[in-house]
Scaffold this active site. Sequence first.
Site, PDB file in Angstrom:
ATOM      1  N   LYS A  75       0.832  -1.201   0.000  1.00 50.62           N
ATOM      2  CA  LYS A  75       0.000   0.000   0.000  1.00 50.62           C
ATOM      3  C   LYS A  75       0.869   1.255   0.000  1.00 50.62           C
ATOM      4  CE  LYS A  75      -1.662   2.179   3.501  1.00 50.62           C
ATOM      5  NZ  LYS A  75      -2.349   2.590   4.750  1.00 50.62           N
TER       6      LYS A  75
ATOM      7  N   ASP B 252      -6.391   0.677   0.816  1.00 48.34           N
ATOM      8  CA  ASP B 252      -6.467   0.964   2.247  1.00 48.34           C
ATOM      9  C   ASP B 252      -7.839   0.517   2.746  1.00 48.34           C
ATOM     10  OD1 ASP B 252      -8.243   2.871   1.340  1.00 48.34           O
ATOM     11  OD2 ASP B 252      -7.284   4.556   2.366  1.00 48.34           O
TER      12      ASP B 252
END
Length: 324
Positions: free
Chosen positions: A195, A213
């Site tokens: 991420k 996320d």
Amino acid sequence: MSKPSEKNQATAGAAKPTPVKKATTAKKTAAKKTAPAKKATAATKKATAVKQAAPAKKATAPAKAKANAKPESHASLVRRARRINRELAEVYSYAHPELDFENPFELLVATVLSAQTTDLRVNQTTPRLFAAYPTPEDLAAANPEEVEELIRPTGFFRAKTKSIMGLAAALRDNHGGEVPGRIEDLVKLPGVGRKTAFVVLGNAFGVPGITVDTHFGRLVRRWKWTEETDPVKVEAAIADLFPKSEWTMLSHRVIFHGRRICHSRKPACGACPIAGLCPSYGEGETDPEKAKKLLKYEMGGLPGQRLKPPPDYPGKAAPPLGAA
């Protein structure tokens, strides 16, 4: 008056039982009359029971139809997903990374600090951190206790200090003090996962990537784009729906929407610009006036998360740490 004769008396005596017979007959007649009424009552009860049962059958029909509904084809899913993306592009034409940064190193550190806190709190914290340690070399040589104190507002400050000082040392020792532009190198840095790597690649190097996320994962599941919960599997599923050129901006738009309107516990369905396209419409507040009160940041007329937002941002800049 003369007494009645024996004949009359006999006649009178014989006449007395007659009403009893009539009464008995009347009783039988009444019983006969009431019998059909009983039958009618039974029939009525049966008819009522059938009528009451009918709606229950109708009510279960949609559930059966839904259960037996034909699965959405991949082509149909692609069309629906891309239409939602186009709508979001119109609503959030100004979508951008919500972390303040001036270079790849600042973005990398800020993204690591954003774990388990808001971008707003990170943006309020990093100005002092970067003023004290502007380069990887500076941060790698810092006093850990001083770094901990500077980043304390972001939470988990001891673990985060270890991560950002560790990645700073790795950049100094292995990458000439520069942030690498390949995911293979980024994910080897302390505290950096996929991420974080995609945030840096997409926004500092222009390399397309999907940032999964909590907001992104929640919304793509609500929209039935995927049922996956593992971030890597979510990333792969969504990458299959969109051209690579859309990945970075798609991530921004979805995250923007999740933070402002499609909240986790109480989404503002009644104020959602893509409500007509959402298969989960109704999970949140559907009343337009009540939904408006749930909107966040610029959608609700409040400051955004950046102290230094882009020029085209329609909202207000966030206040610095400690400001009223």
